[in-house]
Structures are given as C-alpha cells and as structure tokens.
Design a protein around this motif. Sequence first.
Motif, PDB file in Angstrom:
ATOM      1  N   TYR A  10      37.652  56.166 -23.634  1.00 33.95           N
ATOM      2  CA  TYR A  10      38.912  56.660 -24.186  1.00 33.95           C
ATOM      3  C   TYR A  10      39.898  55.509 -24.246  1.00 33.95           C
ATOM      4  O   TYR A  10      39.980  54.699 -23.326  1.00 33.95           O
ATOM      5  N   VAL A  11      40.644  55.443 -25.365  1.00 34.74           N
ATOM      6  CA  VAL A  11      41.568  54.352 -25.622  1.00 34.74           C
ATOM      7  C   VAL A  11      42.917  54.945 -26.011  1.00 34.74           C
ATOM      8  O   VAL A  11      42.973  55.974 -26.684  1.00 34.74           O
ATOM      9  N   ILE A  12      43.991  54.269 -25.626  1.00 35.54           N
ATOM     10  CA  ILE A  12      45.322  54.691 -26.047  1.00 35.54           C
ATOM     11  C   ILE A  12      45.657  53.945 -27.333  1.00 35.54           C
ATOM     12  O   ILE A  12      45.677  52.712 -27.358  1.00 35.54           O
ATOM     13  N   GLU A  13      45.922  54.683 -28.390  1.00 41.77           N
ATOM     14  CA  GLU A  13      46.253  54.113 -29.697  1.00 41.77           C
ATOM     15  C   GLU A  13      47.379  54.939 -30.298  1.00 41.77           C
ATOM     16  O   GLU A  13      47.260  56.157 -30.400  1.00 41.77           O
ATOM     17  N   ASP A  14      48.476  54.301 -30.663  1.00 36.44           N
ATOM     18  CA  ASP A  14      49.635  54.989 -31.240  1.00 36.44           C
ATOM     19  C   ASP A  14      50.134  56.106 -30.332  1.00 36.44           C
ATOM     20  O   ASP A  14      50.432  57.213 -30.774  1.00 36.44           O
ATOM     21  N   ASP A  15      50.216  55.826 -29.022  1.00 42.10           N
ATOM     22  CA  ASP A  15      50.676  56.783 -28.011  1.00 42.10           C
ATOM     23  C   ASP A  15      49.848  58.063 -27.974  1.00 42.10           C
ATOM     24  O   ASP A  15      50.352  59.130 -27.643  1.00 42.10           O
ATOM     25  N   MET A  16      48.583  57.957 -28.343  1.00 39.42           N
ATOM     26  CA  MET A  16      47.670  59.090 -28.267  1.00 39.42           C
ATOM     27  C   MET A  16      46.376  58.626 -27.610  1.00 39.42           C
ATOM     28  O   MET A  16      45.970  57.486 -27.779  1.00 39.42           O
ATOM     29  N   VAL A  17      45.745  59.509 -26.865  1.00 36.88           N
ATOM     30  CA  VAL A  17      44.449  59.216 -26.262  1.00 36.88           C
ATOM     31  C   VAL A  17      43.377  59.546 -27.297  1.00 36.88           C
ATOM     32  O   VAL A  17      43.330  60.655 -27.815  1.00 36.88           O
ATOM     33  N   PRO A  52      39.626  61.220 -20.351  1.00 35.21           N
ATOM     34  CA  PRO A  52      40.946  61.384 -20.977  1.00 35.21           C
ATOM     35  C   PRO A  52      42.071  61.443 -19.927  1.00 35.21           C
ATOM     36  O   PRO A  52      43.177  60.988 -20.190  1.00 35.21           O
ATOM     37  N   GLU A  53      41.761  61.964 -18.738  1.00 37.86           N
ATOM     38  CA  GLU A  53      42.770  62.050 -17.690  1.00 37.86           C
ATOM     39  C   GLU A  53      43.192  60.660 -17.209  1.00 37.86           C
ATOM     40  O   GLU A  53      44.370  60.400 -16.972  1.00 37.86           O
ATOM     41  N   GLU A  54      42.216  59.747 -17.070  1.00 39.10           N
ATOM     42  CA  GLU A  54      42.536  58.366 -16.694  1.00 39.10           C
ATOM     43  C   GLU A  54      43.395  57.710 -17.768  1.00 39.10           C
ATOM     44  O   GLU A  54      44.323  56.963 -17.464  1.00 39.10           O
ATOM     45  N   ALA A  55      43.080  57.968 -19.018  1.00 47.42           N
ATOM     46  CA  ALA A  55      43.857  57.394 -20.122  1.00 47.42           C
ATOM     47  C   ALA A  55      45.285  57.918 -20.108  1.00 47.42           C
ATOM     48  O   ALA A  55      46.228  57.164 -20.326  1.00 47.42           O
ATOM     49  N   ASN A  60      51.034  56.764 -19.128  1.00 43.65           N
ATOM     50  CA  ASN A  60      52.297  56.950 -18.407  1.00 43.65           C
ATOM     51  C   ASN A  60      52.706  55.685 -17.672  1.00 43.65           C
ATOM     52  O   ASN A  60      53.877  55.363 -17.602  1.00 43.65           O
ATOM     53  N   LYS A  61      51.739  54.939 -17.148  1.00 46.78           N
ATOM     54  CA  LYS A  61      52.026  53.685 -16.443  1.00 46.78           C
ATOM     55  C   LYS A  61      52.560  52.639 -17.411  1.00 46.78           C
ATOM     56  O   LYS A  61      53.494  51.911 -17.098  1.00 46.78           O
ATOM     57  N   ASN A  62      51.988  52.559 -18.619  1.00 48.93           N
ATOM     58  CA  ASN A  62      52.377  51.540 -19.580  1.00 48.93           C
ATOM     59  C   ASN A  62      53.684  51.850 -20.296  1.00 48.93           C
ATOM     60  O   ASN A  62      54.265  50.980 -20.910  1.00 48.93           O
TER      61      ASN A  62
END
Length: 72
Positions: A10-17, A52-55, A60-62
């Motif tokens: 899972y990757v964060i892209e455009d503030d979406m997982v 997805p939970e880790e993402a 939130n951290k970033n």
Amino acid sequence: MKYGIGDTCYVIEDDMVKRARVSAKKDGQYFVQFVGSCGALAVPEDEIYHTPEEAEAGMNKNRSIRRPVEYL
C-alpha cells in the motif's frame, strides 16, 4: 528484502491510500504499479506499507511535515 517482486503493498498517493504491486527493486527504490492502472512509480522502502492501516498511520505521521509546494 522487505518486499519481493509480485508482493501486494500500500502506498500513499495524493493523500489517499492505494493498493499496489511491487514490480522491481533497484538502489533502495521499489517500483510499484497501482492495481488496475498502467505505469509504475519509484517509491523508497520507508514509504510503502504492508497493510492499509499502516499506510493510514504513516499518512497521519507525514502530515505534520510541510512540503515546499505548500509554501507557494
């Protein structure tokens, strides 16, 4: 190696997982392809997640970090 070729991540892209699949690894970068689309994206190992939970937690951290684009 944290992820193997063909692994789902899972990757964060455009503030979406978004769900992706690892297609290659080179020089500490993973090349991931989003499930259901063409093309690949190079992502550092610390920006891909197993669930997805880790993402979500990583997103939130970033958010506390201001990117240069936000200053424009």
